[in-house]
Design a protein around this motif. Sequence first.
Motif, PDB file in Angstrom:
ATOM      1  N   GLY A 262     -78.539   5.399  -3.010  1.00  0.00           N
ATOM      2  CA  GLY A 262     -78.809   6.159  -1.787  1.00  0.00           C
ATOM      3  C   GLY A 262     -78.794   7.664  -2.020  1.00  0.00           C
ATOM      4  O   GLY A 262     -78.992   8.436  -1.089  1.00  0.00           O
ATOM      5  N   GLY A 263     -78.541   8.099  -3.262  1.00  0.00           N
ATOM      6  CA  GLY A 263     -78.502   9.522  -3.575  1.00  0.00           C
ATOM      7  C   GLY A 263     -77.142  10.168  -3.376  1.00  0.00           C
ATOM      8  O   GLY A 263     -77.000  11.372  -3.493  1.00  0.00           O
ATOM      9  N   ARG A 264     -76.120   9.370  -3.085  1.00  0.00           N
ATOM     10  CA  ARG A 264     -74.771   9.907  -2.876  1.00  0.00           C
ATOM     11  C   ARG A 264     -73.995   9.921  -4.194  1.00  0.00           C
ATOM     12  O   ARG A 264     -74.129   9.008  -5.007  1.00  0.00           O
ATOM     13  CB  ARG A 264     -74.029   9.063  -1.847  1.00  0.00           C
ATOM     14  CG  ARG A 264     -74.633   9.149  -0.449  1.00  0.00           C
ATOM     15  CD  ARG A 264     -73.978   8.152   0.504  1.00  0.00           C
ATOM     16  NE  ARG A 264     -74.191   6.772   0.099  1.00  0.00           N
ATOM     17  CZ  ARG A 264     -75.255   6.043   0.388  1.00  0.00           C
ATOM     18  NH1 ARG A 264     -76.238   6.576   1.083  1.00  0.00           N
ATOM     19  NH2 ARG A 264     -75.360   4.781  -0.014  1.00  0.00           N
ATOM     20  N   ILE A 265     -73.155  10.920  -4.366  1.00  0.00           N
ATOM     21  CA  ILE A 265     -72.301  10.979  -5.557  1.00  0.00           C
ATOM     22  C   ILE A 265     -71.083  10.116  -5.295  1.00  0.00           C
ATOM     23  O   ILE A 265     -70.332  10.351  -4.352  1.00  0.00           O
ATOM     24  CB  ILE A 265     -71.886  12.419  -5.887  1.00  0.00           C
ATOM     25  CG1 ILE A 265     -73.114  13.257  -6.200  1.00  0.00           C
ATOM     26  CG2 ILE A 265     -70.915  12.434  -7.066  1.00  0.00           C
ATOM     27  CD1 ILE A 265     -72.820  14.699  -6.430  1.00  0.00           C
ATOM     28  N   GLY A 266     -70.909   9.100  -6.129  1.00  0.00           N
ATOM     29  CA  GLY A 266     -69.785   8.192  -5.972  1.00  0.00           C
ATOM     30  C   GLY A 266     -68.623   8.514  -6.883  1.00  0.00           C
ATOM     31  O   GLY A 266     -67.500   8.132  -6.615  1.00  0.00           O
ATOM     32  N   ARG A 267     -68.903   9.238  -7.960  1.00  0.00           N
ATOM     33  CA  ARG A 267     -67.851   9.529  -8.934  1.00  0.00           C
ATOM     34  C   ARG A 267     -68.258  10.741  -9.746  1.00  0.00           C
ATOM     35  O   ARG A 267     -69.431  10.947 -10.047  1.00  0.00           O
ATOM     36  CB  ARG A 267     -67.634   8.307  -9.819  1.00  0.00           C
ATOM     37  CG  ARG A 267     -66.537   8.428 -10.828  1.00  0.00           C
ATOM     38  CD  ARG A 267     -66.333   7.143 -11.646  1.00  0.00           C
ATOM     39  NE  ARG A 267     -67.541   6.705 -12.331  1.00  0.00           N
ATOM     40  CZ  ARG A 267     -68.245   5.632 -12.009  1.00  0.00           C
ATOM     41  NH1 ARG A 267     -67.887   4.875 -10.997  1.00  0.00           N
ATOM     42  NH2 ARG A 267     -69.317   5.292 -12.696  1.00  0.00           N
ATOM     43  N   CYS A 268     -67.280  11.507 -10.136  1.00  0.00           N
ATOM     44  CA  CYS A 268     -67.493  12.662 -11.014  1.00  0.00           C
ATOM     45  C   CYS A 268     -66.434  12.606 -12.098  1.00  0.00           C
ATOM     46  O   CYS A 268     -65.250  12.482 -11.797  1.00  0.00           O
ATOM     47  CB  CYS A 268     -67.372  13.962 -10.216  1.00  0.00           C
ATOM     48  SG  CYS A 268     -67.466  15.455 -11.243  1.00  0.00           S
ATOM     49  N   THR A 269     -66.871  12.672 -13.354  1.00  0.00           N
ATOM     50  CA  THR A 269     -65.933  12.699 -14.469  1.00  0.00           C
ATOM     51  C   THR A 269     -66.275  13.875 -15.377  1.00  0.00           C
ATOM     52  O   THR A 269     -67.446  14.241 -15.512  1.00  0.00           O
ATOM     53  CB  THR A 269     -65.971  11.397 -15.293  1.00  0.00           C
ATOM     54  OG1 THR A 269     -67.296  11.178 -15.755  1.00  0.00           O
ATOM     55  CG2 THR A 269     -65.518  10.207 -14.464  1.00  0.00           C
ATOM     56  N   THR A 270     -65.274  14.450 -15.985  1.00  0.00           N
ATOM     57  CA  THR A 270     -65.490  15.567 -16.899  1.00  0.00           C
ATOM     58  C   THR A 270     -66.046  15.025 -18.210  1.00  0.00           C
ATOM     59  O   THR A 270     -65.425  14.183 -18.853  1.00  0.00           O
ATOM     60  CB  THR A 270     -64.180  16.329 -17.147  1.00  0.00           C
ATOM     61  OG1 THR A 270     -63.694  16.811 -15.898  1.00  0.00           O
ATOM     62  CG2 THR A 270     -64.398  17.491 -18.099  1.00  0.00           C
ATOM     63  N   ALA A 271     -67.225  15.508 -18.590  1.00  0.00           N
ATOM     64  CA  ALA A 271     -67.846  15.095 -19.852  1.00  0.00           C
ATOM     65  C   ALA A 271     -67.419  16.031 -20.975  1.00  0.00           C
ATOM     66  O   ALA A 271     -67.090  15.584 -22.069  1.00  0.00           O
ATOM     67  CB  ALA A 271     -69.362  15.083 -19.722  1.00  0.00           C
ATOM     68  N   VAL A 272     -67.437  17.337 -20.709  1.00  0.00           N
ATOM     69  CA  VAL A 272     -66.996  18.349 -21.668  1.00  0.00           C
ATOM     70  C   VAL A 272     -66.132  19.332 -20.896  1.00  0.00           C
ATOM     71  O   VAL A 272     -66.610  20.018 -19.986  1.00  0.00           O
ATOM     72  CB  VAL A 272     -68.188  19.087 -22.320  1.00  0.00           C
ATOM     73  CG1 VAL A 272     -67.690  20.122 -23.315  1.00  0.00           C
ATOM     74  CG2 VAL A 272     -69.140  18.115 -22.987  1.00  0.00           C
TER      75      VAL A 272
ATOM     76  N   SER B 193     -67.475   0.487  -6.980  1.00  0.00           N
ATOM     77  CA  SER B 193     -66.601  -0.695  -6.948  1.00  0.00           C
ATOM     78  C   SER B 193     -66.275  -1.211  -8.350  1.00  0.00           C
ATOM     79  O   SER B 193     -65.486  -2.120  -8.512  1.00  0.00           O
ATOM     80  CB  SER B 193     -67.247  -1.812  -6.127  1.00  0.00           C
ATOM     81  OG  SER B 193     -68.381  -2.327  -6.808  1.00  0.00           O
ATOM     82  N   GLY B 194     -66.925  -0.657  -9.382  1.00  0.00           N
ATOM     83  CA  GLY B 194     -66.665  -1.066 -10.758  1.00  0.00           C
ATOM     84  C   GLY B 194     -67.655  -2.067 -11.319  1.00  0.00           C
ATOM     85  O   GLY B 194     -67.537  -2.469 -12.473  1.00  0.00           O
ATOM     86  N   ALA B 195     -68.639  -2.477 -10.514  1.00  0.00           N
ATOM     87  CA  ALA B 195     -69.634  -3.446 -10.988  1.00  0.00           C
ATOM     88  C   ALA B 195     -70.675  -2.750 -11.861  1.00  0.00           C
ATOM     89  O   ALA B 195     -71.141  -1.656 -11.529  1.00  0.00           O
ATOM     90  CB  ALA B 195     -70.323  -4.116  -9.796  1.00  0.00           C
ATOM     91  N   PRO B 196     -71.073  -3.357 -13.000  1.00  0.00           N
ATOM     92  CA  PRO B 196     -72.114  -2.761 -13.839  1.00  0.00           C
ATOM     93  C   PRO B 196     -73.452  -2.753 -13.100  1.00  0.00           C
ATOM     94  O   PRO B 196     -73.773  -3.705 -12.397  1.00  0.00           O
ATOM     95  CB  PRO B 196     -72.173  -3.651 -15.071  1.00  0.00           C
ATOM     96  CG  PRO B 196     -71.321  -4.823 -14.799  1.00  0.00           C
ATOM     97  CD  PRO B 196     -70.561  -4.601 -13.547  1.00  0.00           C
TER      98      PRO B 196
END
Length: 194
Positions: free
Chosen positions: A50-60, A172-175
């Motif tokens: 839907g274009g929503r950000i569900g998660r953000c993780t630091t890559a660098v 939700s953690g599903a691939p």
Amino acid sequence: MLLALIAGSMMGTMPVAQFAPRMLDVSQASVLAAMTAPMVTWADLFVDTGGRIGRCTTAVSSGSAMVDRVACDRAMRFARFAPARDEDGQPVAAIVRQGFAVNRAMPPPEVDFALTVDRAPAGAVADLRVVADPAGRVLTCAVDGSSGVGQLDHIACQAVSGLVRPVVRDVSGAPVRAVSRLSVGFATSAVSPK
């Protein structure tokens, strides 16, 4: 202190940013206000169908956990995307790598992979768009930004097509099947006879 959201070039079926790059004032954060050195955080944003950000993780990391947290917080609050589309035009999840800068630091150019070839123009980079299945296997590869040499672009797609990408998981953690962008740089080196 200012934190800038640096919009990357997202073309083709990658999600399209629905916000203008802007400077975000974080001067109220006393730890950030005390920092004077320019720094950059690279974050991976999981964008759902839907274009929503569900998660953000630091890559660098920028080297500062506070700056990294603020970058992800700002992305989660302000960044909006039109959904990515697969080769059939269907909405698909995506991972978008985004740079965030403090004190107007400019992120260094980066590549995800480097290939050694016999000949290549200096600084040649192919920007690729890949779609991977829920197991991480690359299904399609397309050139979003050419290296300037068609054969090198073809070699880049061949090289990444044999890869197994990290599995992308929804909130939700599903691939899930997902699209991502990869940059392949080319370097030359002397070939030593055996």
